[in-house]
Motif scaffolding. Structure first.
Motif: not given
Length: 336
Positions: A142-146, A219-223, A227-228, A301-302
């Motif tokens: 993941a990176v910053a939204p911008d 991990n995907v579960s952290d994301m 994201i929300d 909880v992913g």
């Protein structure tokens, strides 16, 4: 189910043998005066080698809550966030094998702390009796939204042209994320510098959200909560197939880079815990995870449920250890 190898000294005399048979020295073998048939007669401590609030802790607490009902006893989660879970594993290995001390086990930490001799671990694979696998959780980027990066290829191209400029979080030296960066460099010549947070994903995420690190590897579960909240943009998943939690996110395999790294989470007792106790807890966890309501709690909880019983988990442990044994030189080369 295959029994853990035992190391019980020979006992001379038929009378003494009969005496011991009435105690806790059952065919599974363990110290103490309680018979495995009476298990559990007191509370169980569940060690977690990471901070509270992370995915390993969250999954462990979900299981602990349901195990209390299944086993009719208390299950207390104790966090030991240090040295990529090595402190927790050491405590587990040294605990009485009576079924009252269990630990969350995460791969690769439980494997790498053994394979990497510089860690000086006081335990090895044979120090543990696998109980059950709960989760297999791929690594996401993941990176910053911008951020200017939108895909794995965007990231790879920049890292190739600007080696070492980008920084990414890991949850410690020899962690899942550390292996991921080493594998990415090997597969795509994309050089991204690791920033290690040995106490777990919570502090790594805090550093990323504070703008102190360019990339969040987790991990995907952290994301999902990030994201929300609109705090991250997930640009890739390090797996062969897309995650059901992130169906619109491309994998690195799709982008042409052979990078597949997942974290898995399960539970273990110390070696020589009675086979009957291991089986009872393993079966209880299996029944819990078969419940659609519990599965829903995990997915909320992913966490992607992936149950294996004690025997299956032991085989999976050995297979995964062989895989990371091959990858370890890449990480060690990156450290030099």
């Amino acid at each position: 189910m295959k029994s853990t190898p035992l190391r019980i000294a020979a006992v001379a005399g038929a009378a003494l043998t009969l005496t011991l048979a009435g105690c806790a020295q059952t065919d599974g073998g363990a110290s103490g005066s309680e018979s495995a048939a009476d298990y559990p007669s007191k509370g169980i401590e569940l060690l977690v080698g990471y901070d509270a609030g992370g995915p390993t802790d969250t999954g462990s607490r979900l299981i602990a809550e349901e195990l209390e009902k299944k086993l009719d006893t208390s299950v207390t989660v104790t966090n030991k966030p240090s040295a990529n879970s090595q402190v927790a594993y050491t405590e587990l290995a040294q605990a009485e094998p009576d079924g009252y001390t269990m630990s969350a086990i995460t791969f690769p930490s439980a494997i790498v702390t053994v394979l990497d001799e510089s860690r000086g671990a006081d335990y090895d694979r044979d120090s543990f009796a696998p109980v059950a696998l709960q989760v297999v959780d791929p690594t996401a980027v993941a990176v910053a939204p911008d951020s200017e990066f939108d895909t794995p290829e965007d990231l790879v191209k920049y890292a190739q042209e600007n080696p070492g400029e980008l920084q990414a979080t890991t949850t410690g030296v020899g962690s899942n994320e550390h292996f991921a960066l080493a594998q990415l460099k090997e597969a795509a010549d994309a050089d991204i510098a690791p920033v290690h947070f040995a106490d777990g994903s919570t502090k790594a995420t805090t550093a990323f959200l504070g703008g102190n690190v360019d990339i969040l590897l987790a991990n995907v579960s952290d994301m999902q909560p990030l994201i929300d909240a609109g705090d991250v943009k997930v640009i890739g998943v390090m797996d062969a197939e897309r995650s059901p939690f992130l169906p619109d996110v491309e994998t690195f395999t799709e982008a042409g880079h052979d990078v597949e790294i997942s974290s898995s989470r399960g539970f273990a007792f110390p070696a020589d815990t009675p086979e009957e106790v291991v089986e009872e807890v393993s079966d209880a966890i299996g029944e819990i995870m078969e419940d659609p309501a519990f599965e829903e709690k995990m997915t909320q909880v992913g966490l992607a449920p992936s149950y294996k019983d004690a025997e299956e988990y032991a085989a999976y442990w050995d297979e995964t250890e062989a895989q990371f044994s091959e990858l370890l030189p890449l990480v060690q080369e990156e450290q030099q």
